[in-house]
Design a protein around this motif. Structure first.
Motif, PDB file in Angstrom:
ATOM      1  N   ILE A  33       0.863  -1.186   0.000  1.00 46.36           N
ATOM      2  CA  ILE A  33       0.000   0.000   0.000  1.00 46.36           C
ATOM      3  C   ILE A  33       0.895   1.229   0.000  1.00 46.36           C
ATOM      4  O   ILE A  33       1.699   1.425   0.922  1.00 46.36           O
ATOM      5  CB  ILE A  33      -0.936   0.023   1.228  1.00 46.36           C
ATOM      6  N   GLU A  34       0.759   2.057  -1.027  1.00 44.14           N
ATOM      7  CA  GLU A  34       1.612   3.245  -1.189  1.00 44.14           C
ATOM      8  C   GLU A  34       0.821   4.300  -1.955  1.00 44.14           C
ATOM      9  O   GLU A  34       0.303   4.009  -3.043  1.00 44.14           O
ATOM     10  CB  GLU A  34       2.893   2.859  -1.955  1.00 44.14           C
ATOM     11  N   PRO A  35       0.727   5.517  -1.425  1.00 44.52           N
ATOM     12  CA  PRO A  35      -0.089   6.531  -2.107  1.00 44.52           C
ATOM     13  C   PRO A  35       0.537   7.090  -3.377  1.00 44.52           C
ATOM     14  O   PRO A  35      -0.176   7.609  -4.232  1.00 44.52           O
ATOM     15  CB  PRO A  35      -0.242   7.627  -1.048  1.00 44.52           C
ATOM     16  N   ARG A  36       1.860   6.990  -3.515  1.00 44.15           N
ATOM     17  CA  ARG A  36       2.522   7.526  -4.713  1.00 44.15           C
ATOM     18  C   ARG A  36       2.607   6.427  -5.768  1.00 44.15           C
ATOM     19  O   ARG A  36       3.052   5.319  -5.484  1.00 44.15           O
ATOM     20  CB  ARG A  36       3.920   8.034  -4.346  1.00 44.15           C
ATOM     21  N   ASP A  37       2.215   6.760  -6.998  1.00 41.62           N
ATOM     22  CA  ASP A  37       2.217   5.760  -8.057  1.00 41.62           C
ATOM     23  C   ASP A  37       3.357   5.967  -9.053  1.00 41.62           C
ATOM     24  O   ASP A  37       3.357   5.395 -10.142  1.00 41.62           O
ATOM     25  CB  ASP A  37       0.875   5.743  -8.797  1.00 41.62           C
ATOM     26  N   SER A  38       4.346   6.789  -8.683  1.00 44.52           N
ATOM     27  CA  SER A  38       5.504   7.019  -9.546  1.00 44.52           C
ATOM     28  C   SER A  38       6.776   6.651  -8.791  1.00 44.52           C
ATOM     29  O   SER A  38       6.734   6.279  -7.609  1.00 44.52           O
ATOM     30  CB  SER A  38       5.557   8.484  -9.990  1.00 44.52           C
ATOM     31  N   THR A  39       7.915   6.748  -9.470  1.00 45.08           N
ATOM     32  CA  THR A  39       9.201   6.449  -8.844  1.00 45.08           C
ATOM     33  C   THR A  39       9.410   7.343  -7.629  1.00 45.08           C
ATOM     34  O   THR A  39       9.213   8.562  -7.693  1.00 45.08           O
ATOM     35  CB  THR A  39      10.345   6.650  -9.846  1.00 45.08           C
ATOM     36  N   ILE A  40       9.832   6.752  -6.525  1.00 47.19           N
ATOM     37  CA  ILE A  40       9.977   7.489  -5.264  1.00 47.19           C
ATOM     38  C   ILE A  40      11.432   7.901  -5.075  1.00 47.19           C
ATOM     39  O   ILE A  40      12.338   7.074  -5.103  1.00 47.19           O
ATOM     40  CB  ILE A  40       9.499   6.619  -4.081  1.00 47.19           C
ATOM     41  N   ASP A  41      11.643   9.186  -4.880  1.00 45.55           N
ATOM     42  CA  ASP A  41      12.972   9.728  -4.623  1.00 45.55           C
ATOM     43  C   ASP A  41      13.064  10.154  -3.165  1.00 45.55           C
ATOM     44  O   ASP A  41      12.052  10.267  -2.468  1.00 45.55           O
ATOM     45  CB  ASP A  41      13.238  10.913  -5.546  1.00 45.55           C
ATOM     46  N   LYS A  42      14.287  10.388  -2.705  1.00 44.70           N
ATOM     47  CA  LYS A  42      14.498  10.807  -1.325  1.00 44.70           C
ATOM     48  C   LYS A  42      15.841  11.526  -1.238  1.00 44.70           C
ATOM     49  O   LYS A  42      16.796  11.160  -1.930  1.00 44.70           O
ATOM     50  CB  LYS A  42      14.512   9.582  -0.395  1.00 44.70           C
ATOM     51  N   ALA A  43      15.905  12.543  -0.397  1.00 42.28           N
ATOM     52  CA  ALA A  43      17.172  13.245  -0.171  1.00 42.28           C
ATOM     53  C   ALA A  43      18.058  12.376   0.710  1.00 42.28           C
ATOM     54  O   ALA A  43      17.837  12.241   1.909  1.00 42.28           O
ATOM     55  CB  ALA A  43      16.914  14.593   0.504  1.00 42.28           C
ATOM     56  N   CYS A  44      19.069  11.764   0.093  1.00 40.66           N
ATOM     57  CA  CYS A  44      19.962  10.873   0.832  1.00 40.66           C
ATOM     58  C   CYS A  44      21.306  10.834   0.121  1.00 40.66           C
ATOM     59  O   CYS A  44      21.465  11.360  -0.983  1.00 40.66           O
ATOM     60  CB  CYS A  44      19.372   9.467   0.939  1.00 40.66           C
ATOM     61  N   GLY A  45      22.293  10.209   0.759  1.00 35.77           N
ATOM     62  CA  GLY A  45      23.639  10.183   0.212  1.00 35.77           C
ATOM     63  C   GLY A  45      23.831   9.245  -0.959  1.00 35.77           C
ATOM     64  O   GLY A  45      24.771   9.398  -1.730  1.00 35.77           O
ATOM     65  N   GLU A  46      22.975   8.247  -1.112  1.00 30.56           N
ATOM     66  CA  GLU A  46      22.946   7.331  -2.255  1.00 30.56           C
ATOM     67  C   GLU A  46      24.169   6.423  -2.367  1.00 30.56           C
ATOM     68  O   GLU A  46      24.412   5.837  -3.421  1.00 30.56           O
ATOM     69  CB  GLU A  46      22.733   8.097  -3.567  1.00 30.56           C
ATOM     70  N   GLY A  47      24.929   6.296  -1.312  1.00 32.14           N
ATOM     71  CA  GLY A  47      26.042   5.360  -1.315  1.00 32.14           C
ATOM     72  C   GLY A  47      25.628   4.050  -0.675  1.00 32.14           C
ATOM     73  O   GLY A  47      25.239   4.018   0.503  1.00 32.14           O
ATOM     74  N   LEU A  48      25.678   2.954  -1.434  1.00 33.79           N
ATOM     75  CA  LEU A  48      25.394   1.629  -0.884  1.00 33.79           C
ATOM     76  C   LEU A  48      26.693   1.074  -0.310  1.00 33.79           C
ATOM     77  O   LEU A  48      27.682   0.912  -1.030  1.00 33.79           O
ATOM     78  CB  LEU A  48      24.856   0.691  -1.963  1.00 33.79           C
ATOM     79  N   SER A 233      16.545  18.536  -9.024  1.00 31.47           N
ATOM     80  CA  SER A 233      16.105  19.628  -8.156  1.00 31.47           C
ATOM     81  C   SER A 233      16.586  19.383  -6.737  1.00 31.47           C
ATOM     82  O   SER A 233      16.928  18.260  -6.356  1.00 31.47           O
ATOM     83  CB  SER A 233      14.572  19.741  -8.184  1.00 31.47           C
ATOM     84  N   LEU A 234      16.649  20.437  -5.955  1.00 31.39           N
ATOM     85  CA  LEU A 234      17.057  20.330  -4.561  1.00 31.39           C
ATOM     86  C   LEU A 234      15.926  19.695  -3.759  1.00 31.39           C
ATOM     87  O   LEU A 234      14.777  20.117  -3.830  1.00 31.39           O
ATOM     88  CB  LEU A 234      17.386  21.719  -4.010  1.00 31.39           C
ATOM     89  N   ARG A 235      16.274  18.649  -2.983  1.00 31.50           N
ATOM     90  CA  ARG A 235      15.291  17.951  -2.150  1.00 31.50           C
ATOM     91  C   ARG A 235      15.740  17.984  -0.699  1.00 31.50           C
ATOM     92  O   ARG A 235      16.939  18.077  -0.402  1.00 31.50           O
ATOM     93  CB  ARG A 235      15.136  16.486  -2.579  1.00 31.50           C
ATOM     94  N   GLY A 236      14.766  17.894   0.212  1.00 36.57           N
ATOM     95  CA  GLY A 236      15.072  17.875   1.634  1.00 36.57           C
ATOM     96  C   GLY A 236      14.428  16.699   2.331  1.00 36.57           C
ATOM     97  O   GLY A 236      13.473  16.099   1.819  1.00 36.57           O
ATOM     98  N   ALA A 237      14.938  16.362   3.503  1.00 33.91           N
ATOM     99  CA  ALA A 237      14.380  15.269   4.311  1.00 33.91           C
ATOM    100  C   ALA A 237      14.723  15.515   5.774  1.00 33.91           C
ATOM    101  O   ALA A 237      15.676  16.217   6.096  1.00 33.91           O
ATOM    102  CB  ALA A 237      14.936  13.917   3.866  1.00 33.91           C
ATOM    103  N   GLY A 238      13.949  14.887   6.657  1.00 39.26           N
ATOM    104  CA  GLY A 238      14.242  14.977   8.070  1.00 39.26           C
ATOM    105  C   GLY A 238      13.035  15.470   8.863  1.00 39.26           C
ATOM    106  O   GLY A 238      11.977  15.730   8.298  1.00 39.26           O
ATOM    107  N   PRO A 239      13.207  15.627  10.175  1.00 39.17           N
ATOM    108  CA  PRO A 239      14.437  15.330  10.912  1.00 39.17           C
ATOM    109  C   PRO A 239      14.718  13.838  10.940  1.00 39.17           C
ATOM    110  O   PRO A 239      13.811  13.020  10.933  1.00 39.17           O
ATOM    111  CB  PRO A 239      14.143  15.869  12.303  1.00 39.17           C
ATOM    112  N   PHE A 240      16.009  13.491  10.989  1.00 36.19           N
ATOM    113  CA  PHE A 240      16.401  12.096  10.866  1.00 36.19           C
ATOM    114  C   PHE A 240      16.266  11.312  12.165  1.00 36.19           C
ATOM    115  O   PHE A 240      16.024  10.116  12.137  1.00 36.19           O
ATOM    116  CB  PHE A 240      17.843  11.999  10.363  1.00 36.19           C
TER     117      PHE A 240
END
Length: 340
Positions: A33-48, A233-240
């Motif tokens: 169950i997820e309200p967004r039906d497109s690819t989900i992005d997030k402000a993160c470092g992206e290093g695995l 685009s610039l994205r934000g997230a938090g508080p962590f």
């Protein structure tokens, strides 16, 4: 009362998708169950980290990206480099990771319901959510988890210092195969190569941190990015910093950031979330108790990251990079422990 489905996963980000894939590989029926039906992005470092890649591989997922050989801490006059001993990590755009996981989930027949969870009820035999009767509910809906709140698992104690993230990509060829962590006066700036022509810049700092001003305050980085075109685009997230009283309540299991998160400072969130997905499915199929397994899985992260966050937000901030440079074995041991 019979169930319509074995597991319902609330949250369709990477950890939610990984949870659904784990459940399908174990022979369970699953719906997300997820309200967004497109690819989900997030402000993160992206290093695995190196430890995340085998967890993805066992799910049948191998996202494209750039190899990461280690981590470099940098301040204006010092640097400390550590090369991973257990193999390379990988810089991967969060959108690319999401699409790879989504493709695998669809291949395995995971059902997706575009909806928002406002409430649910549970009893000894299952959980009822949005008209669906499931044997178990996995809350994988992120830092500000509605599942955690509805289940009464929000920790009411003050969370202490709260920090926020900003992230933007730039069209420039990577200049290093290390994750660079620049220690500015009030923030950490993470540089992660994610493609042959793209780097991601993520900033972790206090609320209202100015992205452009922070980058300008690091001359070496500002010079690298001079004239580079923004590739996102610039994205934000938090508080962590988020906490849960416990990672489960009856037939509701919290997975990933929903189960509590200390900070993004070590880049460990995704590896932990992938491991928790595995543990949640093991619990459902008759394995060890989830709470105890969750505590074991996150113990080093919680201890080491909490200590580093205290240093980063206190009077010891200025000595972190010099200490890492002067004590490479200690610095390397911490990085390796978290990377695995």
């Amino acid at each position: 009362m019979s169930v319509d489905i074995d597991v319902v996963v609330v949250g369709g980000g990477p950890v939610g998708l990984a949870s659904a894939i784990e459940a399908r590989l174990a022979g369970l029926t699953v719906a997300i169950i997820e309200p967004r039906d497109s690819t989900i992005d997030k402000a993160c470092g992206e290093g695995l980290m190196p430890g995340a890649l085998p967890l993805l591989a066992r799910l049948g997922v191998d996202p494209a990206g750039m190899p990461l050989r280690g981590v470099s801490y940098l301040s204006p006059h010092r640097r400390a480099d550590h090369l991973f001993r257990t193999g390379a990590g990988r810089g991967v755009r969060r959108t690319a990771l999401h699409d790879a996981l989504l493709s695998r989930a669809e291949q395995l027949g995971v059902e997706r319901l575009c909806s928002r969870v406002e409430t649910f009820t549970q009893d000894s035999a299952g959980v009822t959510v949005n008209g669906l009767r499931a044997g178990w509910l996995f809350g994988a809906d992120g830092l500000h988890s509605a599942v955690r709140r509805i289940a009464g698992l929000d920790d009411p104690r003050p969370a202490g210092t709260r920090r926020y993230g900003l992230r933007q990509h730039f069209a420039v060829a990577p200049w290093s195969d290390l994750i660079e962590v620049h220690w500015a006066e009030h923030a950490e700036v993470y540089v992660t190569p994610v493609a042959a022509d793209t780097v991601g810049i993520a900033i972790l700092g206090p609320q209202r941190t100015d992205f452009a001003a922070t980058v300008r305050g690091i001359p070496a980085l500002a010079e690298r990015l001079d004239g580079a075109t923004a590739a996102s685009s610039l994205r934000g997230a938090g508080p962590f910093r988020q906490r849960a009283l416990t990672p489960s309540a009856g037939r509701v299991l919290l997975v990933g950031d929903a189960s509590g998160y200390v900070d993004a400072i070590t880049g460990e969130g995704l590896r932990l979330g992938l491991d928790q997905a595995r543990l949640a499915v093991a619990h459902v199929t008759g394995g060890a108790g989830y709470d105890r397994a969750w505590a074991r899985s996150t113990r080093d992260f919680r201890r080491l990251t909490s200590g580093l966050v205290r240093a980063a937000t206190g009077p010891l901030r200025g000595v972190i990079v010099p200490a890492a440079s002067a004590l490479p074995q200690v610095y390397g041991a911490v990085v390796e422990r978290l990377a695995r």
